[in-house]
Motif scaffolding. Structure first.
Motif, PDB file in Angstrom:
ATOM      1  N   LEU A   1      97.804  26.091  33.644  1.00 58.00           N
ATOM      2  CA  LEU A   1      98.806  25.554  32.321  1.00 58.00           C
ATOM      3  C   LEU A   1     100.233  25.992  32.668  1.00 58.00           C
ATOM      4  CD1 LEU A   1      99.275  24.443  29.613  1.00 58.00           C
ATOM      5  CD2 LEU A   1      98.174  26.304  28.730  1.00 58.00           C
ATOM      6  N   GLY A   2     100.203  27.423  32.635  1.00 52.45           N
ATOM      7  CA  GLY A   2     101.312  27.823  33.503  1.00 52.45           C
ATOM      8  C   GLY A   2     102.082  27.315  34.660  1.00 52.45           C
ATOM      9  N   ILE A   3     101.515  26.609  35.361  1.00 53.10           N
ATOM     10  CA  ILE A   3     102.611  25.206  36.810  1.00 53.10           C
ATOM     11  C   ILE A   3     103.289  24.530  35.725  1.00 53.10           C
ATOM     12  CG2 ILE A   3     102.607  23.912  38.404  1.00 53.10           C
ATOM     13  CD1 ILE A   3      99.878  26.096  39.742  1.00 53.10           C
ATOM     14  N   ALA A   4     102.611  23.953  35.266  1.00 52.45           N
ATOM     15  CA  ALA A   4     102.822  22.786  34.032  1.00 52.45           C
ATOM     16  C   ALA A   4     104.243  23.210  33.275  1.00 52.45           C
ATOM     17  CB  ALA A   4     101.638  22.342  33.104  1.00 52.45           C
ATOM     18  N   ILE A   5     103.954  23.729  32.657  1.00 52.68           N
ATOM     19  CA  ILE A   5     105.046  24.144  31.765  1.00 52.68           C
ATOM     20  C   ILE A   5     106.376  24.369  32.341  1.00 52.68           C
ATOM     21  CG2 ILE A   5     106.122  25.830  30.326  1.00 52.68           C
ATOM     22  CD1 ILE A   5     103.108  27.100  28.915  1.00 52.68           C
ATOM     23  N   ILE A   6     106.731  25.519  33.673  1.00 54.59           N
ATOM     24  CA  ILE A   6     107.589  25.611  34.569  1.00 54.59           C
ATOM     25  C   ILE A   6     107.948  24.512  35.275  1.00 54.59           C
ATOM     26  CG2 ILE A   6     106.041  26.473  36.562  1.00 54.59           C
ATOM     27  CD1 ILE A   6     108.541  29.065  36.987  1.00 54.59           C
TER      28      ILE A   6
ATOM     29  N   ASN B   1     103.873  30.365  43.292  1.00 52.15           N
ATOM     30  CA  ASN B   1     102.661  30.641  44.355  1.00 52.15           C
ATOM     31  C   ASN B   1     102.072  31.877  42.869  1.00 52.15           C
ATOM     32  OD1 ASN B   1     103.002  29.646  46.432  1.00 52.15           O
ATOM     33  ND2 ASN B   1     105.020  31.387  47.606  1.00 52.15           N
ATOM     34  N   PHE B   2     103.531  32.285  42.430  1.00 52.82           N
ATOM     35  CA  PHE B   2     102.397  33.294  41.081  1.00 52.82           C
ATOM     36  C   PHE B   2     101.332  32.721  40.258  1.00 52.82           C
ATOM     37  CE2 PHE B   2     102.333  34.216  36.740  1.00 52.82           C
ATOM     38  CZ  PHE B   2     102.592  35.679  37.073  1.00 52.82           C
ATOM     39  N   PHE B   3     101.261  31.738  39.861  1.00 55.14           N
ATOM     40  CA  PHE B   3      99.947  31.368  39.644  1.00 55.14           C
ATOM     41  C   PHE B   3      98.823  30.480  40.623  1.00 55.14           C
ATOM     42  CE2 PHE B   3     103.791  30.236  36.485  1.00 55.14           C
ATOM     43  CZ  PHE B   3     103.765  30.405  35.338  1.00 55.14           C
ATOM     44  N   ILE B   4      99.057  30.314  41.520  1.00 53.02           N
ATOM     45  CA  ILE B   4      98.534  30.038  43.150  1.00 53.02           C
ATOM     46  C   ILE B   4      97.854  31.414  43.077  1.00 53.02           C
ATOM     47  CG2 ILE B   4      97.950  28.872  45.198  1.00 53.02           C
ATOM     48  CD1 ILE B   4     100.037  27.551  45.432  1.00 53.02           C
ATOM     49  N   ALA B   5      98.063  32.715  43.525  1.00 54.61           N
ATOM     50  CA  ALA B   5      97.660  33.650  43.814  1.00 54.61           C
ATOM     51  C   ALA B   5      95.973  34.052  43.078  1.00 54.61           C
ATOM     52  CB  ALA B   5      98.979  34.800  43.590  1.00 54.61           C
ATOM     53  N   PRO B   6      95.970  34.060  41.058  1.00 56.88           N
ATOM     54  CA  PRO B   6      95.099  34.697  40.853  1.00 56.88           C
ATOM     55  C   PRO B   6      94.235  33.789  41.038  1.00 56.88           C
ATOM     56  CG  PRO B   6      96.447  34.172  39.905  1.00 56.88           C
ATOM     57  CD  PRO B   6      96.934  34.292  40.494  1.00 56.88           C
TER      58      PRO B   6
ATOM     59  N   PHE C   1     111.953  27.269  41.810  1.00 62.62           N
ATOM     60  CA  PHE C   1     110.832  26.600  40.931  1.00 62.62           C
ATOM     61  C   PHE C   1     109.875  27.142  41.895  1.00 62.62           C
ATOM     62  CE2 PHE C   1     109.632  22.163  41.087  1.00 62.62           C
ATOM     63  CZ  PHE C   1     108.497  22.510  40.252  1.00 62.62           C
ATOM     64  N   ALA C   2     109.952  26.433  43.061  1.00 60.83           N
ATOM     65  CA  ALA C   2     109.218  26.976  44.718  1.00 60.83           C
ATOM     66  C   ALA C   2     108.067  27.781  44.837  1.00 60.83           C
ATOM     67  CB  ALA C   2     110.320  26.310  46.047  1.00 60.83           C
ATOM     68  N   SER C   3     109.396  28.674  44.757  1.00 63.05           N
ATOM     69  CA  SER C   3     108.625  30.346  45.019  1.00 63.05           C
ATOM     70  C   SER C   3     107.642  30.461  43.455  1.00 63.05           C
ATOM     71  CB  SER C   3     109.114  31.359  45.045  1.00 63.05           C
ATOM     72  OG  SER C   3     109.570  30.501  46.544  1.00 63.05           O
TER      73      SER C   3
ATOM     74  N   THR D   1     113.409  13.741  43.257  1.00 65.83           N
ATOM     75  CA  THR D   1     113.337  14.958  42.211  1.00 65.83           C
ATOM     76  C   THR D   1     111.960  14.657  41.482  1.00 65.83           C
ATOM     77  OG1 THR D   1     114.724  13.424  40.835  1.00 65.83           O
ATOM     78  CG2 THR D   1     115.738  15.430  42.256  1.00 65.83           C
ATOM     79  N   ILE D   2     111.962  12.951  41.500  1.00 63.05           N
ATOM     80  CA  ILE D   2     110.821  12.241  40.666  1.00 63.05           C
ATOM     81  C   ILE D   2     109.503  12.751  41.864  1.00 63.05           C
ATOM     82  CG2 ILE D   2     109.466  10.100  39.842  1.00 63.05           C
ATOM     83  CD1 ILE D   2     111.870   9.176  39.379  1.00 63.05           C
ATOM     84  N   VAL D   3     109.503  12.632  42.557  1.00 65.41           N
ATOM     85  CA  VAL D   3     108.676  13.022  43.818  1.00 65.41           C
ATOM     86  C   VAL D   3     108.486  14.018  43.240  1.00 65.41           C
ATOM     87  CG1 VAL D   3     107.405  12.662  46.072  1.00 65.41           C
ATOM     88  CG2 VAL D   3     108.272  10.844  44.976  1.00 65.41           C
ATOM     89  N   MET D   4     108.687  15.258  43.422  1.00 64.08           N
ATOM     90  CA  MET D   4     109.109  16.468  43.552  1.00 64.08           C
ATOM     91  C   MET D   4     108.525  17.174  42.568  1.00 64.08           C
ATOM     92  SD  MET D   4     111.931  18.378  45.536  1.00 64.08           S
ATOM     93  CE  MET D   4     111.298  20.063  45.591  1.00 64.08           C
ATOM     94  N   PHE D   5     108.417  16.386  41.058  1.00 65.55           N
ATOM     95  CA  PHE D   5     108.257  16.960  39.882  1.00 65.55           C
ATOM     96  C   PHE D   5     106.845  16.314  39.215  1.00 65.55           C
ATOM     97  CE2 PHE D   5     112.849  17.894  39.192  1.00 65.55           C
ATOM     98  CZ  PHE D   5     112.578  18.938  39.335  1.00 65.55           C
ATOM     99  N   VAL D   6     106.556  15.462  39.941  1.00 68.22           N
ATOM    100  CA  VAL D   6     105.278  14.404  39.165  1.00 68.22           C
ATOM    101  C   VAL D   6     104.273  15.283  40.366  1.00 68.22           C
ATOM    102  CG1 VAL D   6     104.310  11.977  39.224  1.00 68.22           C
ATOM    103  CG2 VAL D   6     106.422  11.940  38.452  1.00 68.22           C
ATOM    104  N   SER D   7     104.428  15.066  41.790  1.00 67.37           N
ATOM    105  CA  SER D   7     103.361  15.996  42.235  1.00 67.37           C
ATOM    106  C   SER D   7     102.748  17.457  41.902  1.00 67.37           C
ATOM    107  CB  SER D   7     103.379  16.573  43.783  1.00 67.37           C
ATOM    108  OG  SER D   7     105.124  17.012  43.972  1.00 67.37           O
ATOM    109  N   MET D   8     104.058  18.624  41.275  1.00 63.31           N
ATOM    110  CA  MET D   8     103.379  19.433  40.334  1.00 63.31           C
ATOM    111  C   MET D   8     102.211  19.057  39.082  1.00 63.31           C
ATOM    112  SD  MET D   8     103.965  22.177  42.094  1.00 63.31           S
ATOM    113  CE  MET D   8     103.327  21.252  43.718  1.00 63.31           C
ATOM    114  N   ILE D   9     102.693  18.538  38.620  1.00 59.51           N
ATOM    115  CA  ILE D   9     101.760  18.137  37.138  1.00 59.51           C
ATOM    116  C   ILE D   9     100.132  17.501  37.797  1.00 59.51           C
ATOM    117  CG2 ILE D   9     101.914  16.206  35.188  1.00 59.51           C
ATOM    118  CD1 ILE D   9     103.801  18.411  34.965  1.00 59.51           C
ATOM    119  N   LEU D  10     100.682  16.835  38.852  1.00 59.89           N
ATOM    120  CA  LEU D  10      99.185  16.535  39.618  1.00 59.89           C
ATOM    121  C   LEU D  10      98.887  17.704  39.647  1.00 59.89           C
ATOM    122  CD1 LEU D  10      97.365  14.095  40.462  1.00 59.89           C
ATOM    123  CD2 LEU D  10      98.722  13.740  42.463  1.00 59.89           C
TER     124      LEU D  10
END
Length: 420
Positions: A387-392, A234-239, A229-231, A288-297
């Protein structure tokens, strides 16, 4: 902060400044001289592929040999490679094709060096600081190097126009030499493991060491899933990082300096995110809340970026992206560092780097391909990545094994007998 940490910190601070100079010089030189997002993506991929091939080896070496020496040697190697590239461009030695091949070669050398450097330094920092201070120490290192990056990014575009690529590359080379000089004064109590004679025996021991690291990760329920998940981010940040110069010139209709300004905004946000993450000191379910909410943001910020044609909104979007990513990265990094024995930490961190390295080239290839097909339509491509980051993130938050690891990263690992 003790003397050893200061020496390591100041070396990384200087080299980070030069690294940004190299990044901006390479990206804009390639864009202006080739105009090909596919070629830019290919050369960036070359700098990442060594993480995949050498990551597992680098982790074993970081646990077997002096981490201080690994850091110094890799810094010197990168400095020499970039210095040669700078001289070749300055002297206009060879055709444009030759210079592009030099960029590709230096990217490979940098990638190999970074493959050994990163697990060594990730494993080294916890050895120099008490466990209870690790979170704040990592936040300090990351935020201060980000501050250095801010200076490099904000000034990089202006200096590129004023001085040109050769001078920026020269600055990068000198920064690596300064970093290696500073790191050479670090006092380390590293005790080298007993040497094994014979090539065959050394190969068998390497396999044992590598299997030992994999066995530890496997024994931690949910650790693999958390790593992926953490890695995967990077797939979506790269483009986005690949096509950001096109976003600046074609969607925002701004000059090269705005590329540096946008990167600086993201770095400032990241600094704030690291310190917020270190200060809140969350545990258990809140972590867990902090980690997942930060990714949604993070996803929402990138979506705003994708639709913006305003430079000010783009600055705000990348600032918020950096902030949310900083919060997440510190939580994830210290999660793995704190809960891994020091004799295995190099292998675990290199496995994380290998997984990340494997996904980055895919992201760059997808980004370059989408850029070629859509004529660098950054509005569509950036939105797709957001959108890809939100889904994953949503799917990962529903994974019980991952939540279990973040809540209780315990392991049933038992150290096997060394090879003889």
């Amino acid at each position: 902060m003790n003397k050893n940490l200061i020496l390591l910190w100041q070396g990384q601070l200087v080299s980070q400044l030069g690294m940004q100079a190299y990044s901006i010089a390479m990206m804009f030189w390639l864009m202006e001289n080739t105009g090909s997002s596919v070629l830019m993506g290919f050369i960036l991929t070359l700098s990442i592929l060594p993480n995949i091939f050498f990551g597992p080896i680098a982790g074993v070496i970081a646990d077997r040999f002096s981490r201080k020496n690994i850091i110094i040697v890799t810094d010197l190697t990168r400095g020499v490679a970039v210095l040669i590239l700078s001289i070749m461009i300055f002297c206009e030695f060879g055709s444009q094709f030759f210079i592009v091949m030099l960029f590709a070669t230096v990217s490979v050398i940098n990638g190999i060096s970074r493959a050994f450097f990163q697990p060594a330094i990730d494993a080294f920092i916890p050895d120099l600081v008490a466990t209870e201070q690790l979170s704040k120490t990592v936040a300090f290192f990351q935020s201060s190097t980000q501050c250095s990056a801010i200076v490099g990014q904000a000034m990089g575009g202006l200096l590129y126009r004023a001085l040109g690529a050769p001078i920026l590359l020269f600055i990068d080379a000198i920064s690596y030499f300064i970093s290696a000089f500073s790191e050479s004064f670090i006092k380390s109590d590293f005790k080298k493991r007993k040497s094994i004679s014979g090539i065959t025996n050394k190969y068998k021991q390497h396999k044992v060491d590598l299997a030992e690291g994999l066995r530890y990760v496997k024994s931690c329920k949910g650790m693999y899933q958390t790593m992926f998940f953490a890695s995967s981010i990077n797939f979506f940040i790269a483009p986005i990082m690949l096509l950001l110069p096109f976003y600046v010139t074609e969607q925002l209709l701004e000059e090269a300096q705005w590329y540096g300004f946008l990167l600086a905004a993201m770095a400032i946000g990241s600094v704030l995110g690291y310190w917020i993450s270190a200060t809140i000191n969350v545990q258990g379910n809140r972590k867990t809340i902090v980690m997942f909410v930060s990714m949604i943001l993070f996803s929402c910020s990138l979506m705003l970026l994708s639709q913006s044609v305003s430079s000010k909104i783009a600055l705000f979007s990348l600032f918020m992206s950096g902030l949310s990513l900083g919060v997440f990265n510190l939580q994830a990094t210290t999660l793995f560092q704190n809960n891994t024995p020091t004799e295995l930490r190099g292998r675990v961190m290199s496995l994380l780097m290998t997984i990340s390295g494997g996904l980055l080239p895919l992201g760059l290839m997808v980004g370059g391909g989408l850029g070629a097909v859509t004529h660098n339509n950054t509005q569509f491509i950036f939105g797709f990545c957001a959108l890809g980051i939100a889904i994953i993130t949503i799917l990962s938050s529903l994974n019980s094994k991952m939540r279990s690891y973040i809540l209780n990263p315990a392991s049933e690992w038992l150290r096997p007998q060394p090879f003889s």
